[in-house]
Design a protein around this motif. Structure first.
Motif, mmCIF file in Angstrom:
data_model
loop_
_atom_site.group_PDB
_atom_site.id
_atom_site.type_symbol
_atom_site.label_atom_id
_atom_site.label_comp_id
_atom_site.label_asym_id
_atom_site.label_seq_id
_atom_site.Cartn_x
_atom_site.Cartn_y
_atom_site.Cartn_z
ATOM 1 N N ASN A 147 0.844 -1.200 0.000
ATOM 2 C CA ASN A 147 0.000 0.000 0.000
ATOM 3 C C ASN A 147 0.878 1.248 0.000
ATOM 4 N N TYR A 156 0.781 4.995 1.893
ATOM 5 C CA TYR A 156 -0.540 5.612 1.723
ATOM 6 C C TYR A 156 -0.905 6.488 2.914
ATOM 7 N N ILE A 164 -9.308 12.355 1.140
ATOM 8 C CA ILE A 164 -9.242 10.980 0.652
ATOM 9 C C ILE A 164 -9.616 10.026 1.789
ATOM 10 N N ASP A 165 -10.001 8.808 1.440
ATOM 11 C CA ASP A 165 -10.380 7.792 2.422
ATOM 12 C C ASP A 165 -9.126 7.302 3.142
ATOM 13 N N GLY A 185 -8.128 3.838 2.330
ATOM 14 C CA GLY A 185 -8.116 3.566 0.894
ATOM 15 C C GLY A 185 -6.871 2.825 0.427
ATOM 16 N N LYS A 186 -6.777 2.638 -0.891
ATOM 17 C CA LYS A 186 -5.662 1.936 -1.515
ATOM 18 C C LYS A 186 -4.797 2.921 -2.290
ATOM 19 N N ASP A 200 -5.638 3.828 -5.852
ATOM 20 C CA ASP A 200 -6.771 4.717 -6.119
ATOM 21 C C ASP A 200 -6.328 6.151 -6.378
#
Length: 520
Positions: A54, A70, A107-108, A111-112, A115
């Motif tokens: 990640n 990330y 952003i989440d 998340g990844k 993305d």
């Protein structure tokens, strides 16, 4: 407590020593070709996106691609990317101000990496950890610019106050004051030194940081990948920014260019302290004059002596640092085993804290203290270690002593450990073995001579020593031995003996008997 900064210019850069009450507490070696300092902001290119980690690997010009996880993108990564892209593609004369920018959604956080990042994508990144060993730099997209009183955080709107400012009234005052002067879309972290400072000083520091940001965004318009957009200041100026306070006495520099740079910086951040910058013009080298070379020799070895007679053994492995505390000749001088252990451990705790800062040791540190039976003594060692570590600017955690007498410490590591070779090639075996620094032997001999002539009133004193050390004491018209005579009005006989080691010596009285001396 007096604080002095000594800066020595070298062919490859400069050496910087921070002295507290004449004792070396921090040492840095800054090289001119050293890039990728903590705080530098680069325009990088995504080389590889690794879904399993990640994370992504970013090319910023180092021989190995830098690492970006990330979680280090920050919630406002989309806003950073959009704003930096607009600035980079803007026409000449066109200006984008972050104060007027409409922020994108966050952003989440779960998340990844795939993305938000793709191969060959350009991204604005900041170095948060310098290259260490086989690893490249570690990066973050949560940008920040450090000043003297505050840290500016673009793409944020929060105001945070240092936890070390404990007064509720002062925290409220600073929060209200900074909130009133900071522009929109800029967050601020108020540093400990901002306590009790007025709005004029804080506003001046904020304006300087905003100017740095504006200059960086201007440079971004023409920047190519691998280019440094915003650079952290030199190590000397950064140290002054972080440690300059009322107890700071002087900054000695032996190079005119560095002197001018430091003086300009002090004039900018603290005009009333401009006079503390002094250009050194002495005949002796600046580190020799202030006794720093000897302190470096004695502090960076594998074995570190304690004043009370104990000593530390410091070992480094790939995973952690191990420090072993030993009582040495202290064991004969206390009432009992517990008293000896407590005394040595107390002194060792203070020296270990100094060594961590001096060598800039980071990661996991395990300290093996001498075993103690009483719980109150174990708590006392933990308390002393916590108090001494409070002065450390690096983030750290100290755990109490375990049942095995081990203490675990974690300390933030953002740059390679300072490692200086302190062993010398033996003149007898020509390099087949190693010996401890002989520069310390001369100091011990001179201290012992002073003790024997002034405290014990010895007469007809003879010192047997290695020819190398003999030459050191007798060379020159005004030799060190002649200086002893002018000081004590007693002549010390020196005898060469090539059969003894360079670090060995003997003191003989007028009866031909060897004198045993313990100065600890």
């Amino acid at each position: 407590m007096s604080n002095e900064l000594i800066i020595n210019s070298t062919q490859t850069g400069c050496r910087i020593a921070l002295l507290k009450d004449k004792v070396l507490t921090e040492f840095h070696h800054e090289e001119d070709d050293n890039k990728f300092n903590v705080g530098d902001i680069y325009l990088g290119t995504v080389k590889k996106v690794v879904q399993g980690l990640n994370a992504a690997f970013i090319d910023i010009g180092y021989e190995k691609d830098a690492f970006l996880h990330y979680l280090d993108l920050g919630p406002r990564f989309t806003s950073l990317q959009d704003f930096s892209k607009r600035v980079a593609t803007s026409k000449k004369g066109q200006e984008f101000k972050l104060e007027k920018y409409n922020m994108k959604p966050e952003i989440d956080k779960h998340g990844k990496i795939t993305d938000v990042l793709t191969r060959n994508q350009k991204v604005l990144v900041q170095v948060v950890k310098e290259p260490i060993s086989t690893k490249g730099p570690r990066l973050s997209c949560e940008l920040s610019l450090a000043g003297r009183y505050m840290v500016l955080v673009p793409f944020s709107n929060t105001v945070n106050i240092s936890k070390k400012i404990t007064s509720a009234a002062e925290r409220k005052r600073l929060s209200r004051l900074v909130s009133s002067i900071k522009p929109e879309n800029f967050g601020v972290i108020v540093r400990t030194v901002a306590e009790n400072k007025d709005v004029r000083e804080l506003d001046s520091d904020l304006r300087n940081l905003l100017d740095n940001w504006s200059s960086g965004m201007e440079k971004l318009k023409t920047a190519k990948t691998r280019d440094k957009v915003i650079g952290e200041m030199g190590k000397a100026s950064a140290l002054l920014r972080d440690v300059l306070n009322e107890s700071f006495d002087s900054v000695y520099i032996d190079d005119k260019d560095i002197y001018d740079e430091v003086k300009t910086f002090i004039r900018k951040i603290a005009p009333d302290k401009e006079k503390i910058a002094k250009l050194y013009n002495g005949k002796a080298k600046i580190f020799e004059h202030f006794g720093i070379e000897k302190q470096i020799k004695s502090a960076f070895g594998q074995s570190v002596s304690l004043k009370g007679g104990g000593y530390l053994i410091i070992e480094h492995t790939e995973a952690l640092h191990v420090i072993d505390v030993n009582s040495g000749n202290k064991s004969n001088r206390e009432d009992g085993q517990e008293a000896t252990a407590l005394s040595v451990n107390m002194e060792a705790a203070k020296e270990i804290c100094r060594q961590l800062r001096l060598r800039d040791m980071g990661g996991i540190i395990v300290v093996d203290f001498i075993d103690m039976k009483k719980a109150e003594n174990k708590k006392l060692i933990y308390k002393v270690m916590k108090q001494e570590m409070d002065t450390d600017r690096s983030k750290h955690t100290v755990l109490p002593l375990s049942r095995f007498g081990l203490m675990q410490i974690t300390r933030q590591r953002v740059r390679p450990e300072m490692n200086i070779t302190t062993k010398e090639v033996c003149p007898t075996c020509h390099g087949s073995g190693k010996i401890s620094p002989s520069i310390l032997t001369s100091d011990t001999i001179e201290r012992t001579i002073d003790y024997l002539l002034t405290k014990q009133n010895e007469k007809d004193l003879t010192v047997v020593l290695h020819p190398y050390v003999y030459a050191y004491f007798t060379r020159g018209t005004l030799s060190r031995r002649l200086k002893w005579y002018l000081r004590y009005f007693k002549w010390v006989k020196l005898v060469q003996d090539s059969s003894i080691a360079i670090t060995d010596y003997k003191f003989i009285n007028k009866l031909g008997e060897e004198i045993q001396v313990d100065l600890n």
